[in-house]
Design an enzyme around this catalytic site. Structure first.
Site, PDB file in Angstrom:
ATOM      1  N   LYS A 228       0.838  -1.199   0.000  1.00 53.60           N
ATOM      2  CA  LYS A 228       0.000   0.000   0.000  1.00 53.60           C
ATOM      3  C   LYS A 228       0.876   1.253   0.000  1.00 53.60           C
ATOM      4  O   LYS A 228       0.692   2.161  -0.782  1.00 53.60           O
ATOM      5  CB  LYS A 228      -0.925  -0.034   1.220  1.00 53.60           C
ATOM      6  CG  LYS A 228      -1.822   1.169   1.327  1.00 53.60           C
ATOM      7  CD  LYS A 228      -2.793   1.042   2.494  1.00 53.60           C
ATOM      8  CE  LYS A 228      -3.534   2.361   2.682  1.00 53.60           C
ATOM      9  NZ  LYS A 228      -4.501   2.332   3.764  1.00 53.60           N
ATOM     10  N   GLU A 234      10.524  -4.695   4.318  1.00 59.16           N
ATOM     11  CA  GLU A 234      10.582  -6.107   3.909  1.00 59.16           C
ATOM     12  C   GLU A 234      10.251  -6.252   2.421  1.00 59.16           C
ATOM     13  O   GLU A 234      10.944  -6.943   1.665  1.00 59.16           O
ATOM     14  CB  GLU A 234       9.563  -6.948   4.686  1.00 59.16           C
ATOM     15  CG  GLU A 234       9.840  -7.100   6.155  1.00 59.16           C
ATOM     16  CD  GLU A 234       9.227  -5.976   6.984  1.00 59.16           C
ATOM     17  OE1 GLU A 234       9.008  -4.866   6.447  1.00 59.16           O
ATOM     18  OE2 GLU A 234       8.997  -6.202   8.181  1.00 59.16           O
ATOM     19  N   GLY A 292      -4.840  -2.108   4.930  1.00 61.28           N
ATOM     20  CA  GLY A 292      -4.089  -3.278   4.459  1.00 61.28           C
ATOM     21  C   GLY A 292      -4.797  -4.585   4.763  1.00 61.28           C
ATOM     22  O   GLY A 292      -4.942  -5.454   3.897  1.00 61.28           O
ATOM     23  N   ARG A 293      -5.275  -4.743   5.998  1.00 61.55           N
ATOM     24  CA  ARG A 293      -5.893  -6.022   6.391  1.00 61.55           C
ATOM     25  C   ARG A 293      -7.305  -6.161   5.864  1.00 61.55           C
ATOM     26  O   ARG A 293      -7.945  -7.183   6.093  1.00 61.55           O
ATOM     27  CB  ARG A 293      -5.846  -6.167   7.912  1.00 61.55           C
ATOM     28  CG  ARG A 293      -6.451  -5.004   8.685  1.00 61.55           C
ATOM     29  CD  ARG A 293      -6.066  -5.059  10.153  1.00 61.55           C
ATOM     30  NE  ARG A 293      -6.535  -3.909  10.909  1.00 61.55           N
ATOM     31  CZ  ARG A 293      -5.902  -2.747  11.017  1.00 61.55           C
ATOM     32  NH1 ARG A 293      -4.754  -2.565  10.378  1.00 61.55           N
ATOM     33  NH2 ARG A 293      -6.389  -1.776  11.756  1.00 61.55           N
ATOM     34  N   GLU A 378      -4.620  -6.781  14.655  1.00 57.48           N
ATOM     35  CA  GLU A 378      -4.183  -5.437  14.278  1.00 57.48           C
ATOM     36  C   GLU A 378      -5.361  -4.462  14.409  1.00 57.48           C
ATOM     37  O   GLU A 378      -5.163  -3.277  14.665  1.00 57.48           O
ATOM     38  CB  GLU A 378      -3.637  -5.437  12.839  1.00 57.48           C
ATOM     39  CG  GLU A 378      -2.637  -4.317  12.585  1.00 57.48           C
ATOM     40  CD  GLU A 378      -1.849  -4.479  11.305  1.00 57.48           C
ATOM     41  OE1 GLU A 378      -0.641  -4.742  11.378  1.00 57.48           O
ATOM     42  OE2 GLU A 378      -2.436  -4.335  10.211  1.00 57.48           O
ATOM     43  N   HIS A 409      -4.152 -33.326  17.378  1.00 52.17           N
ATOM     44  CA  HIS A 409      -3.040 -34.159  17.836  1.00 52.17           C
ATOM     45  C   HIS A 409      -1.904 -33.320  18.396  1.00 52.17           C
ATOM     46  O   HIS A 409      -0.799 -33.812  18.549  1.00 52.17           O
ATOM     47  CB  HIS A 409      -2.573 -35.051  16.689  1.00 52.17           C
ATOM     48  CG  HIS A 409      -3.670 -35.936  16.188  1.00 52.17           C
ATOM     49  ND1 HIS A 409      -4.002 -37.131  16.803  1.00 52.17           N
ATOM     50  CD2 HIS A 409      -4.575 -35.757  15.188  1.00 52.17           C
ATOM     51  CE1 HIS A 409      -5.050 -37.661  16.175  1.00 52.17           C
ATOM     52  NE2 HIS A 409      -5.412 -36.840  15.199  1.00 52.17           N
ATOM     53  N   LYS A 533       9.311  -0.516  14.206  1.00 50.73           N
ATOM     54  CA  LYS A 533       9.882  -0.149  12.901  1.00 50.73           C
ATOM     55  C   LYS A 533      10.939   0.934  13.068  1.00 50.73           C
ATOM     56  O   LYS A 533      12.012   0.874  12.479  1.00 50.73           O
ATOM     57  CB  LYS A 533       8.779   0.400  11.979  1.00 50.73           C
ATOM     58  CG  LYS A 533       7.882  -0.637  11.367  1.00 50.73           C
ATOM     59  CD  LYS A 533       6.982   0.056  10.336  1.00 50.73           C
ATOM     60  CE  LYS A 533       5.812  -0.816   9.955  1.00 50.73           C
ATOM     61  NZ  LYS A 533       4.814  -0.119   9.135  1.00 50.73           N
TER      62      LYS A 533
HETATM   63  O1  F6P Z   1       3.197  -2.617   9.635  1.00 47.01           O
HETATM   64  C1  F6P Z   1       1.872  -3.021   9.553  1.00 47.01           C
HETATM   65  C2  F6P Z   1       1.363  -2.831   8.169  1.00 47.01           C
HETATM   66  O2  F6P Z   1       1.239  -1.480   7.891  1.00 47.01           O
HETATM   67  C3  F6P Z   1       0.042  -3.545   7.954  1.00 47.01           C
HETATM   68  O3  F6P Z   1      -1.032  -2.833   8.433  1.00 47.01           O
HETATM   69  C4  F6P Z   1       0.059  -3.736   6.478  1.00 47.01           C
HETATM   70  O4  F6P Z   1      -0.878  -4.693   6.055  1.00 47.01           O
HETATM   71  C5  F6P Z   1       1.484  -4.158   6.258  1.00 47.01           C
HETATM   72  O5  F6P Z   1       2.225  -3.399   7.207  1.00 47.01           O
HETATM   73  C6  F6P Z   1       2.030  -3.937   4.877  1.00 47.01           C
HETATM   74  O6  F6P Z   1       2.003  -2.597   4.527  1.00 47.01           O
HETATM   75  P1  F6P Z   1       2.204  -2.143   3.030  1.00 47.01           P
HETATM   76  O7  F6P Z   1       1.094  -2.713   2.237  1.00 47.01           O
HETATM   77  O8  F6P Z   1       2.192  -0.651   3.052  1.00 47.01           O
HETATM   78  O9  F6P Z   1       3.525  -2.676   2.557  1.00 47.01           O
END
Ligand code: F6P
Length: 570
Positions: A228, A234, A292-293, A378, A409, A533
């Site tokens: 987003k 990452e 995002g979620r 979240e 199990h 972060k």
């Molecule tokens: O750090 C949490 C978060 O912002 C989530 O809410 C989101 O889904 C995820 O990181 C990924 O964010 P982005 O889509 O901006 O890479």
């Protein structure tokens, strides 16, 4: 009276109007106190008694919508419990808040944004205004672009840099930009196009990408970079590494030309995408009012659409929309998301259960617990109300789980006989997923028999007298007794289809929202992820600095960083 709580009413109720004032903390509301009093009366009642008192309970405490049947009769509630929970929800303004969400109000107050995921599955022609502009045409324009792109890739018309057909899709994205597509692609594997493989990369640990790339030919691989913000460390790290792998593997003299055929992006950040080298035509956008979620049904679903095709993707959206309509219109006592939300509040706040186990009896839903973990934790893992006052009650429970029967199990022992109360959501299907495979029928019957048996065992247990009657030795009796009285709900659908999956996802979205409204929190922000972060970026500089940095953390963190540096030869 119960049915009127969510019924159309042009005027907000008095209780609903009061809720927006910060003056009355939730636990001082009369409706909360009534629930406490009620809990003192009913809390100790065993599910055995509740079923004995009302033998038809299993047929009464159920509701059905959008292809999902919810049996909540094994929850530790009576009709009065539900009535009191409804009164609390009403006092918290649930009806008005639902309308506010569907209307596009800025209900994400700390980020001053709408939370309008329901617009992503609104049929064409619906009007939803944000700042006076109808957003539905824009949603459908993006869907049409996604559809055209997916058709090209799936038909082979979109080829790689060297002209080869795309056979592998690697989705790069984390959290909401990874979990949704990964979960949906696994859940709907029977709908995937043969000949296309899908891999999902999210972790900062390069092992994730390197495992995903194993055996792939860059000439046949398309990367879908989902972020987003397009600033997530990452995702950018993985995307850069993937770009290097791709350009190097192709031996491409013109890196940009190679990237143009092998990388597309899904983001709200056009400038970031352009900086990375992805062309505007290869970017699919979505508005900032999609969290995002809550983005599985936005352009973030591009990999899902590539996998299952546009028609199936639209069927998933239809399932979500069917649940949205139900949530907005159904009376409270037939409203699945409202009922599940109320039960969540009862279990977390009055039965003091700190977790909820999500137990899909469907291997294809193995990623659902992780997906719901982000959705719930979240959203509702908050310690202050929307107005910034500390809450004095539990908020979002810990969601966790594994598909059945695997969990039976491993951790079910604790659920049956441990000292913590773990409410469970069982999810099952009457028919195996995918086209008929005769050899699976018997297995499927056994799978479902296990689901039904677990709910029954958790609720009713096995008494000491029953154990003794089996001739168990006296010393063994305490070990063989199952106290029971462990609450669970069961969601049953005909088959795991795109429509059912959509309905299931929307059901949990709205049940999370229902709980957030009662708790008075902002379910749509996520400030809690920021501190880690920020500290990580400072620490990243310290651990790579050529000269010994002067560390000003606590003694534990300082010692760990020094040790790490030493072992890395710095
Ligand atoms: O750090 C949490 C978060 O912002 C989530 O809410 C989101 O889904 C995820 O990181 C990924 O964010 P982005 O889509 O901006 O890479």
């Amino acid at each position: 009276m119960l049915n009127t709580i969510l019924s159309p009413d042009p005027l907000p109720s008095r209780a609903a109007a009061q809720v927006r004032s910060a003056s009355t903390p939730l636990t001082r509301r009369p409706q909360w106190r009534a629930l406490q009093k009620h809990h003192a009366q009913i809390g100790a009642r065993h599910l055995r008694e509740l079923f004995a008192d009302a033998p038809a309970r299993g047929e009464c405490f159920q509701a059905e919508a959008a292809g999902l049947y919810l049996d909540y009769s094994k929850q530790r509630i009576s009709g009065e419990t539900l009535q009191l929970l409804w009164e609390l929800a009403d006092a918290c303004g649930l009806r008005a808040r639902i309308e506010a969400m569907f209307r596009g109000d800025r209900i994400n107050t700390t980020e001053r944004r709408a939370a309008l995921h329901v617009a992503l599955r609104a049929p064409a022609g619906t009007r939803i205004l944000v700042d006076g502009r109808d957003v539905v045409p824009e949603v459908h324009a993006v869907l049409a672009r996604m559809q055209a792109f997916c058709a090209q890739v799936r038909s082979g018309a979109w080829s790689g840099h060297g002209g080869r057909r795309i056979r592998n899709i690697v989705n790069i994205g984390v959290g909401g930009s990874g979990l949704g597509p990964a979960m949906a692609c696994a859940a709907l594997r029977h709908y995937r196009q043969p000949g296309l493989t899908f891999r999902f990369v999210s972790n900062e640990d390069g092992a994730d990408l390197s495992e995903a790339l194993q055996g792939l030919d860059p000439a046949e691989t398309l990367f879908v970079v989902c972020s987003k913000t397009f600033t997530t460390q990452e995702t950018l790290g993985n995307a850069l590494a993937a770009r290097a792998w791709c350009v190097h593997g192709l031996g491409a003299a013109d890196a940009l030309a190679a990237v143009a055929r092998h990388f597309v992006a899904v983001s709200t950040n056009a400038a970031g995408v352009a900086d990375f080298g992805i062309e505007a035509d290869s970017m699919f956008g979505f508005p900032d009012w999609v969290g995002g979620r809550y983005s599985i049904d936005s352009a973030i679903g591009l990999s899902t659409m590539l996998a299952i095709g546009a028609a199936n993707f639209r069927a998933m959206l239809d399932g979500m929309h069917a649940m949205d309509t139900h949530f907005r219109n159904a009376p409270a006592d037939r409203n699945l998301p409202v009922l599940m939300g109320l039960l969540g509040v009862w279990n977390a706040n009055f039965l003091a259960a700190p977790t909820l186990a999500v137990l899909p009896y469907a291997h294809d839903l193995r990623r659902l617990p992780a997906y719901l973990q982000q959705l719930e934790m979240e959203s509702n893992g908050k310690h202050v109300t929307e107005d910034g006052f500390p809450v004095d009650h539990a908020t979002g429970p810990i969601y966790w789980g594994e598909p059945g029967t695997n969990g039976q199990h491993s951790f079910y022992q604790l659920i049956h006989q441990g000292t913590q109360l773990v409410p469970c959501d069982f999810i099952g299907f009457c028919r195996p997923s995918g086209p008929p495979e005769p050899h699976r029928n018997r297995q499927h019957d056994l799978l479902m028999a296990n689901l039904f048996a677990q709910g029954e065992a958790l609720a009713f247990g096995r008494t000491e007298a029953e154990v003794r009657a089996d001739g168990v030795s006296a010393a063994q009796v305490p070990h063989r007794v199952f106290e029971g009285n462990r609450p669970s709900s069961t969601l049953l659908a005909e088959q795991l289809t795109p429509h059912t999956l959509g309905a299931l996802v929307a059901l949990y979205e709205h049940s999370v929202f229902t709980q957030g409204v009662i708790w008075g929190i902002d379910s749509f922000d996520q400030w809690g992820v920021e501190l880690g972060k920020a500290l990580a970026s400072r620490t990243a500089e310290e651990i790579v600095a050529p000269a010994e940095p002067s560390l000003a953390h606590d003694s534990s963190t300082n010692a760990l960083i020094r040790r790490y540096r030493r072992l890395r030869g710095r």
